[in-house]
Design a protein around this motif. Structure first.
Motif, PDB file in Angstrom:
ATOM      1  N   VAL A  81       0.627  -1.289   0.021  1.00 23.85           N
ATOM      2  CA  VAL A  81       0.149  -0.101   0.020  1.00 23.85           C
ATOM      3  C   VAL A  81       1.037   1.302   0.019  1.00 23.85           C
ATOM      4  CG1 VAL A  81      -1.637   1.298   1.424  1.00 23.85           C
ATOM      5  CG2 VAL A  81      -1.999  -0.985   1.053  1.00 23.85           C
ATOM      6  N   ALA A  82       1.880   1.313   0.919  1.00 24.17           N
ATOM      7  CA  ALA A  82       2.771   2.303   0.844  1.00 24.17           C
ATOM      8  C   ALA A  82       3.750   2.661  -0.230  1.00 24.17           C
ATOM      9  CB  ALA A  82       3.680   2.405   1.978  1.00 24.17           C
ATOM     10  N   GLN A  83       4.114   1.609  -0.900  1.00 27.21           N
ATOM     11  CA  GLN A  83       5.108   1.522  -1.984  1.00 27.21           C
ATOM     12  C   GLN A  83       4.271   2.209  -3.432  1.00 27.21           C
ATOM     13  OE1 GLN A  83       8.130   0.746  -3.067  1.00 27.21           O
ATOM     14  NE2 GLN A  83       8.992   0.340  -1.015  1.00 27.21           N
TER      15      GLN A  83
ATOM     16  N   VAL B 238       2.056   2.604   7.459  1.00 24.29           N
ATOM     17  CA  VAL B 238       3.546   3.048   7.436  1.00 24.29           C
ATOM     18  C   VAL B 238       4.768   2.214   7.214  1.00 24.29           C
ATOM     19  CG1 VAL B 238       5.216   4.204   9.073  1.00 24.29           C
ATOM     20  CG2 VAL B 238       2.696   4.622   9.326  1.00 24.29           C
ATOM     21  N   HIS B 239       5.315   2.646   6.091  1.00 25.57           N
ATOM     22  CA  HIS B 239       6.381   1.858   5.636  1.00 25.57           C
ATOM     23  C   HIS B 239       7.583   2.838   5.304  1.00 25.57           C
ATOM     24  CE1 HIS B 239       8.925  -1.376   3.701  1.00 25.57           C
ATOM     25  NE2 HIS B 239       8.809  -0.694   2.675  1.00 25.57           N
ATOM     26  N   PRO B 240       8.587   3.106   6.151  1.00 31.37           N
ATOM     27  CA  PRO B 240       9.588   4.049   6.012  1.00 31.37           C
ATOM     28  C   PRO B 240      10.171   4.176   4.780  1.00 31.37           C
ATOM     29  CG  PRO B 240       9.691   3.533   8.123  1.00 31.37           C
ATOM     30  CD  PRO B 240       8.742   2.295   7.526  1.00 31.37           C
ATOM     31  N   PRO B 241      10.620   3.260   3.837  1.00 34.20           N
ATOM     32  CA  PRO B 241      11.331   3.168   2.650  1.00 34.20           C
ATOM     33  C   PRO B 241      10.486   3.772   1.631  1.00 34.20           C
ATOM     34  CG  PRO B 241      11.806   1.135   3.773  1.00 34.20           C
ATOM     35  CD  PRO B 241      10.912   1.813   4.520  1.00 34.20           C
ATOM     36  N   ALA B 242       9.203   3.879   1.638  1.00 30.82           N
ATOM     37  CA  ALA B 242       8.308   4.130   0.650  1.00 30.82           C
ATOM     38  C   ALA B 242       8.223   5.517   0.622  1.00 30.82           C
ATOM     39  CB  ALA B 242       7.118   3.670   0.961  1.00 30.82           C
ATOM     40  N   ALA B 243       8.695   6.439   1.697  1.00 25.28           N
ATOM     41  CA  ALA B 243       8.783   7.756   1.740  1.00 25.28           C
ATOM     42  C   ALA B 243       9.888   8.454   0.543  1.00 25.28           C
ATOM     43  CB  ALA B 243       9.043   8.206   3.196  1.00 25.28           C
ATOM     44  N   SER B 244      10.936   7.576   0.362  1.00 24.27           N
ATOM     45  CA  SER B 244      11.921   7.997  -0.671  1.00 24.27           C
ATOM     46  C   SER B 244      11.488   7.807  -2.112  1.00 24.27           C
ATOM     47  CB  SER B 244      13.127   7.242  -0.663  1.00 24.27           C
ATOM     48  OG  SER B 244      13.030   6.018  -0.623  1.00 24.27           O
TER      49      SER B 244
END
Length: 237
Positions: free
Chosen positions: A143-145, A183-189
């Motif tokens: 979902v985040a990606q 919430v998936h931190p790597p997706a924020a980049s």
């Protein structure tokens, strides 16, 4: 004026000037009592004067004691040292993941696209080092990606390249992850990677599926092979 402290079943009556009441909670003997009462979960503070009662309640957990300022700069005292297995399997899994994605890159090279993008290194760290963390849930990952990558494309199409597109995309990506509980931190980049990566612009909204989500499918298959050998599931973080 009487000030009464309740800690578990213990009752202590202390008489102090009214001006000292605000600082009573920081009074060192009371702090010592709080730390010594292991069975007490909360501390209540009540002030009384004459027939009119005025209540001041301070609720605090025993874990809320201020930690030394350097505590965040040292390893967690409650965590055990990782075993050799807990070090080897995540490292081997990350190596296998990047090797497989690298081979796929060789096949896709004539088309000018790559599966090995920088955020996947952070995805590997989450999946292999902390597979039991919320960020490693499959729902969170996909979902985040997909959502964050699409937000990056949308921000670029509206604002073009530059600081405004990056700021708006990152802000919207965080809001999306929090709202969707993914919430998936790597997706924020991913939004920043698309906005600054001219070679990715031709993908347009296909970027929401490739390479991020597509590569994560491969990583999730690999992590299922490398997490199983460890019965502890690397729960040392």
């Amino acid at each position: 004026m009487g000030v009464q402290l309740h800690a578990s079943n213990a009752h202590i009556q202390i008489f102090l000037p009214r001006a000292l009441v605000p600082s009573l909670y920081r009074f060192s003997p009371l702090n010592s009592l709080r730390s010594s009462c292991n069975s007490a979960k909360t501390i209540g503070l009540r002030t009384e004067k004459g027939f009119r009662k005025r209540k001041l309640r301070v609720l605090a957990s025993s874990s809320n004691v201020a930690a030394p300022v350097w505590d965040g700069w040292v390893p967690d005292k409650g965590s055990k040292a990782p075993s050799l297995s807990e070090i080897f399997w995540p490292s081997a899994g990350a190596f296998a993941a990047m090797a497989i994605l690298g081979k796929i890159d060789q096949l896709l090279a004539p088309k000018g696209i790559s599966m090995t993008v920088a955020p996947l290194g952070a995805v590997c760290a989450v999946l292999f080092a902390t597979p039991s963390s919320p960020g490693a849930r499959k729902y969170n990952i996909f979902v985040a990606q997909i959502g964050c990558a699409a937000i990056g494309v949308l921000a670029f199409s509206i604002f073009g390249p530059g600081w405004l597109a990056r700021s708006a995309a990152l802000s919207a990506a965080l809001a999306f992850m929090i709202f969707s509980r993914a919430v998936h931190p790597p997706a924020a980049s991913l939004p920043l990677l698309f906005i600054d990566g001219a070679k990715l612009h031709h993908l347009n909204f296909w970027y929401s599926l490739f390479p991020g989500a597509g590569a994560c499918i491969i990583l999730c298959l690999i992590v299922s092979l490398f997490v199983l050998p460890s019965s502890s599931h690397y729960q040392f973080y």
